[in-house]
Design an enzyme around this catalytic site. Sequence first.
Site, PDB file in Angstrom:
ATOM      1  CG  HIS A   1      -1.865   1.171   1.251  1.00  0.00           C
ATOM      2  ND1 HIS A   1      -2.931   1.160   1.902  1.00  0.00           N
ATOM      3  CD2 HIS A   1      -1.707   2.395   0.800  1.00  0.00           C
ATOM      4  CE1 HIS A   1      -3.743   2.416   1.872  1.00  0.00           C
ATOM      5  NE2 HIS A   1      -3.016   3.115   1.171  1.00  0.00           N
TER       6      HIS A   1
ATOM      7  CG  HIS B   1      -1.082   7.212  -1.178  1.00  0.00           C
ATOM      8  ND1 HIS B   1      -2.380   7.139  -1.758  1.00  0.00           N
ATOM      9  CD2 HIS B   1      -1.098   6.496  -0.101  1.00  0.00           C
ATOM     10  CE1 HIS B   1      -3.250   6.573  -0.918  1.00  0.00           C
ATOM     11  NE2 HIS B   1      -2.616   6.170   0.017  1.00  0.00           N
ATOM     12  CG  LEU B   2       4.391   5.027  -5.983  1.00  0.00           C
ATOM     13  CD1 LEU B   2       5.052   4.035  -7.121  1.00  0.00           C
ATOM     14  CD2 LEU B   2       5.503   5.487  -5.192  1.00  0.00           C
ATOM     15  NE  ARG B   3       0.056  11.919  -2.579  1.00  0.00           N
ATOM     16  CZ  ARG B   3      -0.982  11.284  -1.748  1.00  0.00           C
ATOM     17  NH1 ARG B   3      -2.056  10.649  -2.320  1.00  0.00           N
ATOM     18  NH2 ARG B   3      -0.884  11.780  -0.541  1.00  0.00           N
TER      19      ARG B   3
ATOM     20  CG  ASN C   1      -5.671   8.028  -3.513  1.00  0.00           C
ATOM     21  OD1 ASN C   1      -4.886   7.692  -3.769  1.00  0.00           O
ATOM     22  ND2 ASN C   1      -5.994   8.659  -2.294  1.00  0.00           N
TER      23      ASN C   1
ATOM     24  CE  LYS D   1      -8.047   2.041  -0.696  1.00  0.00           C
ATOM     25  NZ  LYS D   1      -6.819   2.370  -0.037  1.00  0.00           N
TER      26      LYS D   1
ATOM     27  CG  HIS E   1      -9.729   4.441   3.713  1.00  0.00           C
ATOM     28  ND1 HIS E   1      -8.293   5.243   3.846  1.00  0.00           N
ATOM     29  CD2 HIS E   1     -10.155   5.071   4.718  1.00  0.00           C
ATOM     30  CE1 HIS E   1      -8.625   6.072   4.939  1.00  0.00           C
ATOM     31  NE2 HIS E   1      -9.512   5.914   5.401  1.00  0.00           N
TER      32      HIS E   1
ATOM     33  CG  HIS F   1      -4.595   2.336   6.181  1.00  0.00           C
ATOM     34  ND1 HIS F   1      -6.028   2.160   6.486  1.00  0.00           N
ATOM     35  CD2 HIS F   1      -4.678   3.145   4.838  1.00  0.00           C
ATOM     36  CE1 HIS F   1      -6.806   2.830   5.604  1.00  0.00           C
ATOM     37  NE2 HIS F   1      -5.913   3.305   4.481  1.00  0.00           N
TER      38      HIS F   1
ATOM     39  CG  ASP G   1      -1.617   4.875   4.018  1.00  0.00           C
ATOM     40  OD1 ASP G   1      -1.692   5.321   2.617  1.00  0.00           O
ATOM     41  OD2 ASP G   1      -2.369   5.319   4.679  1.00  0.00           O
TER      42      ASP G   1
ATOM     43  CG  HIS H   1      -0.317  15.619   0.998  1.00  0.00           C
ATOM     44  ND1 HIS H   1      -1.185  15.351   0.047  1.00  0.00           N
ATOM     45  CD2 HIS H   1      -0.885  14.931   1.922  1.00  0.00           C
ATOM     46  CE1 HIS H   1      -2.203  14.555   0.221  1.00  0.00           C
ATOM     47  NE2 HIS H   1      -2.062  14.105   1.382  1.00  0.00           N
TER      48      HIS H   1
HETATM   49 ZN   LIG Z   1      -3.491   5.167   1.521  1.00  0.00          ZN
END
Ligand SMILES: [Zn+2]
Length: 345
Positions: A15, A17-19, A43, A99, A136, A174, A247, A251
């Site tokens: 899990h 987030h590579l954006r 996402n 997801k 989630h 998570h 996770d 940002h």
């Molecule tokens: Zn996440």
Amino acid sequence: MTFKSLKITRPDDWHVHLREGNLLKAVINHSTRVNQRCIVMPNLNDPITTTLKGIDYIKKINLLSNNNFSPLLPCYLTEDLDLIDFSKGLDENIFIGAKLYPNEATTNSKYGISSTEKIYPALEILEKKDKILLIHGEKVDSEIDIFDREKYYIDQELSLIRKTFPNLRIVLEHVSSKYGAEYVNYSPNIAGTITPHHMMLTKKDVFLDKSINPHHFCMPVVKNEEDLIALRNFATSGNKKFFLGTDSAPHPIEFKVPNLKSKPGIFSAPCSIEIYASIFDEEKSLDNLEKFCSINGPKFYKLPVNADQIELIEERWTVPEYTIHQEIKIKNFMGGKELNWKLKA
Ligand SMILES: [Zn+2]
């Protein structure tokens, strides 16, 4: 003084987030430096809801990473998903599963699910094809205390999904509470990922004496001491239902501070494997680190365990304060603090 060193099978991150865009460029090397595979979260600002978007995103990641790295992508579930396209994406292995974001539960979840029944047709497809549902697990409702969202999701939504689709294999992502970890432990066909920060922080690290630390704000929020202890116990026990999922959720710093509009997410990729090793060391469970990082995940996903190894060495080092790439600046979790374990370059 003797220094320890430890070789384990190369890990995967189930899990992360590579954006996208410059943010992807800023963070990707921190995940590929250690992991063979990452489940990359769908996402994005324009969430990945179709095979075409999925193919495009995988291509962008592959262009920036080495040949050995494999991004694995779940489809972002919406209530009006094109089910023919979704089925095709699963058959062609563009999607590893799907997801489920409850509506407005976290970053870019405004297309998420308000009524779980509406996605039953998609869940039926997943169950039939033996593909994984990643959840989630937080019930978003103004009546529900933010610290109880996981418990309410389990009791009101997840238990119903499991009753309706008993053979559907689910990852509760998570896991953040003792209640959630115990639920995963005794329920069939469910596994859970555990982040480094849920084993490092309690709400006292978010709500300080006279201020709030926005860099420790994430979803699900970190909880109490007893939750942290339960998560540490399950993670470090070797229990095959729990595995690595950082996770890590970057940002740019301007979206974290000032904290009135702070976005949830903790960026741990620059030191996540080192934090996990430190936690397992503190819990005198280094023998089980490989199971958690490299074995339990692929077994649950029915994928091969990686062939090569990484080496961790006991060496004190200071985590850099920030990750900076061109105009992007991200605060690193544990930035400026010392850790006892380091990945051997
Ligand atoms: Zn996440």
